[in-house]
Design an enzyme around this catalytic site. Sequence first.
Site, mmCIF file in Angstrom:
data_model
loop_
_atom_site.group_PDB
_atom_site.id
_atom_site.type_symbol
_atom_site.label_atom_id
_atom_site.label_comp_id
_atom_site.label_asym_id
_atom_site.label_seq_id
_atom_site.Cartn_x
_atom_site.Cartn_y
_atom_site.Cartn_z
ATOM 1 N N ARG A 1 2.852 -41.425 31.845
ATOM 2 C CA ARG A 1 2.880 -42.828 32.263
ATOM 3 C C ARG A 1 3.673 -42.953 33.550
ATOM 4 O O ARG A 1 3.331 -43.702 34.435
ATOM 5 C CB ARG A 1 3.553 -43.657 31.186
ATOM 6 C CG ARG A 1 2.721 -43.644 29.974
ATOM 7 C CD ARG A 1 2.944 -44.904 29.205
ATOM 8 N NE ARG A 1 2.559 -44.645 27.851
ATOM 9 C CZ ARG A 1 3.227 -45.055 26.819
ATOM 10 N NH1 ARG A 1 4.318 -45.757 26.970
ATOM 11 N NH2 ARG A 1 2.798 -44.789 25.630
ATOM 12 N N GLY B 1 7.249 -17.259 -6.946
ATOM 13 C CA GLY B 1 7.670 -16.544 -5.740
ATOM 14 C C GLY B 1 9.071 -16.892 -5.265
ATOM 15 O O GLY B 1 9.695 -16.128 -4.544
ATOM 16 N N CYS C 1 2.704 -31.914 13.577
ATOM 17 C CA CYS C 1 1.352 -32.420 13.805
ATOM 18 C C CYS C 1 0.967 -33.460 12.756
ATOM 19 O O CYS C 1 1.103 -33.209 11.559
ATOM 20 C CB CYS C 1 0.385 -31.243 13.727
ATOM 21 S SG CYS C 1 -1.335 -31.696 13.873
ATOM 22 N N GLY D 1 0.853 -1.188 0.000
ATOM 23 C CA GLY D 1 0.000 0.000 0.000
ATOM 24 C C GLY D 1 0.887 1.236 0.000
ATOM 25 O O GLY D 1 2.123 1.114 -0.070
ATOM 26 N N GLY E 1 -5.988 -23.185 15.643
ATOM 27 C CA GLY E 1 -5.133 -23.981 14.763
ATOM 28 C C GLY E 1 -5.065 -25.455 15.099
ATOM 29 O O GLY E 1 -5.043 -25.830 16.259
ATOM 30 N N GLU F 1 -0.161 -38.347 17.791
ATOM 31 C CA GLU F 1 -0.646 -37.232 16.962
ATOM 32 C C GLU F 1 0.493 -36.270 16.633
ATOM 33 O O GLU F 1 0.278 -35.170 16.135
ATOM 34 C CB GLU F 1 -1.780 -36.478 17.677
ATOM 35 C CG GLU F 1 -3.052 -37.283 17.729
ATOM 36 C CD GLU F 1 -4.250 -36.480 18.215
ATOM 37 O OE1 GLU F 1 -4.430 -35.337 17.758
ATOM 38 O OE2 GLU F 1 -4.984 -37.005 19.064
HETATM 39 P P1 IMP Z 1 4.764 -25.173 14.788
HETATM 40 O O1 IMP Z 1 5.113 -23.779 15.192
HETATM 41 O O2 IMP Z 1 4.292 -25.256 13.371
HETATM 42 O O3 IMP Z 1 5.876 -26.146 15.060
HETATM 43 O O4 IMP Z 1 3.490 -25.608 15.658
HETATM 44 C C1 IMP Z 1 3.483 -25.616 17.066
HETATM 45 C C2 IMP Z 1 2.120 -26.035 17.528
HETATM 46 O O5 IMP Z 1 1.818 -27.371 17.145
HETATM 47 C C3 IMP Z 1 1.929 -26.064 19.036
HETATM 48 O O6 IMP Z 1 1.743 -24.802 19.611
HETATM 49 C C4 IMP Z 1 0.709 -26.966 19.188
HETATM 50 O O7 IMP Z 1 -0.508 -26.277 19.005
HETATM 51 C C5 IMP Z 1 0.871 -27.926 18.044
HETATM 52 N N1 IMP Z 1 1.380 -29.227 18.501
HETATM 53 C C6 IMP Z 1 2.336 -29.493 19.407
HETATM 54 N N2 IMP Z 1 2.561 -30.813 19.527
HETATM 55 C C7 IMP Z 1 1.707 -31.410 18.678
HETATM 56 C C8 IMP Z 1 1.458 -32.781 18.340
HETATM 57 O O8 IMP Z 1 2.105 -33.709 18.818
HETATM 58 N N3 IMP Z 1 0.473 -32.984 17.427
HETATM 59 C C9 IMP Z 1 -0.226 -31.986 16.873
HETATM 60 N N4 IMP Z 1 0.007 -30.685 17.112
HETATM 61 C C10 IMP Z 1 0.949 -30.410 18.020
#
Ligand code: IMP
Length: 500
Positions: A417, A485, A318, A20, A312, A430
Amino acid sequence: MAYFYEEPSHTFSEYLLIPGYSSSECIPNNVSLKTPVVKFKKGEEPALTMNTPLVSAIMQAVSGEKMAIALAREGGISFIYGSQSIEDEAAMVARVKNYKAGFVRSDSNIRPDQTLKDILDLKAKTGHSTVAVTDDGTAEGKLLGIVTSRDYRVSRMDPSTKVAEFMTPFESLIYAKEGITLKEANNIIWDHKLNSLPVIDENQRLLYMVFRKDYDSHKENPLELLDASKRYVVGAGINTRDYEKRIPALVEAGADVLCIDSSEGFSEWQKRTLDWTRAKYGDSVKIGAGNVVDREGFLFLAEAGADFVKVGIGGSICITREQKGIGRGQATALIEVAKARDEYYARTGIYVPVCSDGGIVHDYHVTLALAMGADFIMLGRYFSRFDESPTNKVMINGNYMKEYWGEGSSRARNWQRYDLGGEAKLSFEEGVDSYVPYAGSLKDNLTLTLYKVRSTMCNCGALTIPELQEKAKITLVSATSIVEGGAHDVVLKENNKISK
Ligand code: IMP
């Protein structure tokens, strides 16, 4: 019948900002990144703001006390990980709150009956050449002496020689008593040509070390985030199971803001946790909730009383989307939730800040997330690469790497655990356990990232985050223009890799 969204969900990399008009006032030095952390009423000031709109993720591999101190110095907030015992988490928070710039807890400690070999092993592990000798080998033990590299000659001494035989004993040490100021400590260091000065309490127990090399480090941090008692601001993660015990311990330890840590925040469990907190503490305890990825989820948590809402599903480690098939492109989720926040504000006069969590890969994603409506951004991978993250630095194929694992990986979940008597059985993961390229100090990296953010904001003609959100023009890009890009149609020279 199921609801079908008409549009696909998008990630940050699919968007660009259109420049802008920038006036001559629009220079990076004039940009303020100040942002609210907790909800506030129209016309009032939020109870907690940040000078840098970044928070570090609630993760074992990211947010320990070193990260918290380094980030608060730069104006952001760390959320200490909750996947540890209540006592350990509260102790970590307390150490951040009790930290005094220049006064450090001794990292390398040993007992007098240990050996020269133990000293050498410790030095290899920590990289520190000053080792405190305490009766029990802890950082709080009774101080009996100090060992520095001037106290031994590896080539002339038997590795089994006891520390007590070659340490500089307490009687010959120059030390200071609790209550000394940093200025006084530094004067003693200079007057006696010392490299370090131990500070002890009335029972000769070690409290801190003051190092000569730290002398200048605390001087210039214009953005540092301090509470009313001039202590660093720190956050802490909690869960929806043991909150009745964990929250009081964290509040007692001095946590400034809490956040319910869950990949699925649109739940009765979160409401119960928020209800319990409000019933016990009113508004005096600040608590964020999440994560959600749509309007409904946001409104649910805002109405349940969350101080901020985190958005998110899909951080870099993840695999929730792969494992469970739930999630949403981060940009789409954020845009929808930010809109819901604005509607909620217009309707109720209460502004509930939104935190965009995860998925930041390039520095410009930070600017995009802010422009799309995030009040602040949570990052895991980004911070895990720095010296201050609590993980090991390892050499792999000639490159230094840091370890980075998800909170949903079996590695992170193992603590339960052990700590909860084996009840929490892992059914599927996960998150993954991974490496990220080591990137150096937080300060160096953050300074560069924020400079890029400020300068892009100037290109958009914005000197503040609200101004950016109002003025930003954002476009989706086609798959072909994503290729355009990056560097393209040229042959890159070997050493000419473009930094991200
Ligand atoms: P990054 O900055 O892209 O690495 O994302 C970090 C975020 O991933 C964290 O703040 C969580 O919300 C999410 N996260 C952390 N551990 C896990 C996991 O084991 N599975 C899925 N999401 C995760």
